[in-house]
Design a protein around this motif. Structure first.
Motif, PDB file in Angstrom:
ATOM      1  N   SER A 169      -1.968   1.448   5.231  1.00 46.35           N
ATOM      2  CA  SER A 169      -2.284   2.765   5.746  1.00 46.35           C
ATOM      3  C   SER A 169      -2.272   3.632   4.491  1.00 46.35           C
ATOM      4  O   SER A 169      -1.600   4.447   4.916  1.00 46.35           O
ATOM      5  N   VAL A 170      -2.445   3.181   3.246  1.00 47.45           N
ATOM      6  CA  VAL A 170      -2.462   4.059   2.477  1.00 47.45           C
ATOM      7  C   VAL A 170      -3.659   3.865   1.300  1.00 47.45           C
ATOM      8  O   VAL A 170      -4.805   2.912   1.596  1.00 47.45           O
ATOM      9  N   SER A 224      -1.132   8.597   2.250  1.00 46.37           N
ATOM     10  CA  SER A 224      -1.229   8.130   3.144  1.00 46.37           C
ATOM     11  C   SER A 224      -2.736   7.971   4.478  1.00 46.37           C
ATOM     12  O   SER A 224      -2.940   9.419   4.068  1.00 46.37           O
ATOM     13  N   HIS A 264      -2.230   7.571   7.865  1.00 44.27           N
ATOM     14  CA  HIS A 264      -2.699   6.834   9.199  1.00 44.27           C
ATOM     15  C   HIS A 264      -3.036   8.302   9.975  1.00 44.27           C
ATOM     16  O   HIS A 264      -3.378   8.063  11.173  1.00 44.27           O
ATOM     17  N   ARG A 301       1.762  -0.397   7.880  1.00 37.35           N
ATOM     18  CA  ARG A 301       2.147   0.280   9.278  1.00 37.35           C
ATOM     19  C   ARG A 301       2.808  -0.257   9.777  1.00 37.35           C
ATOM     20  O   ARG A 301       1.035  -1.756  10.471  1.00 37.35           O
TER      21      ARG A 301
END
Length: 146
Positions: free
Chosen positions: A66-67, A87, A89, A111
């Protein structure tokens, strides 16, 4: 127990569209009861999750990088290593939460989500990242004992 291949290349047709969806891959390779799904596709998380069928396939745990993809520290093109990675997400998380997946942990890179019907038994187990207090045994230690 059947295992899905650890690497899979969806391939692209000349227009750039992905040739297979996650649902297609599950149809061909996945067992009926998926315990763990890891998605690490270097910025294409939204496209992969959009191709999932979370009504037919309900992985107990879904882990998604999630990066934003970045260069490794120490390489010539690496960005400032002290900066926090961006991020990603917000662009794809709804594709999980609208199918009753609950966010339970961020480990700095990924995540972790649990299926709503499994949340009561898995939420607490995934609330804290792996650490030295877990009582884990390394493969070498276990091999020496056996």
């Amino acid at each position: 127990m059947a295992l899905v291949p650890t690497t899979w290349n969806a391939g692209r047709d000349p227009s750039g569209r992905i040739g297979s969806t996650l649902a297609d891959v599950c149809d061909e390779y996945a067992p009926t009861d998926i315990h763990f799904l890891k998605i690490d596709v270097e910025g294409r998380e939204r496209q992969v999750l959009a191709g999932a069928d979370f009504t037919r396939y309900r992985p107990w745990v879904v882990v998604v990088e999630s990066v934003a993809p970045q260069d490794l520290p120490g390489t010539e093109t690496a960005a400032d290593a002290r900066a926090l990675p961006e991020s990603t997400h917000a662009a794809w998380e709804h594709l999980l939460t609208e199918h009753d997946y609950e966010f339970v942990m961020f480990d700095g890179l990924n995540r972790f989500y649990v299926a709503g019907e499994r949340a009561h038994e898995l939420r607490s187990r995934l609330a804290i990242p792996a650490n030295v207090l877990d009582g884990f045994e390394s493969f070498r230690t276990r091999a020496e004992i056996d």
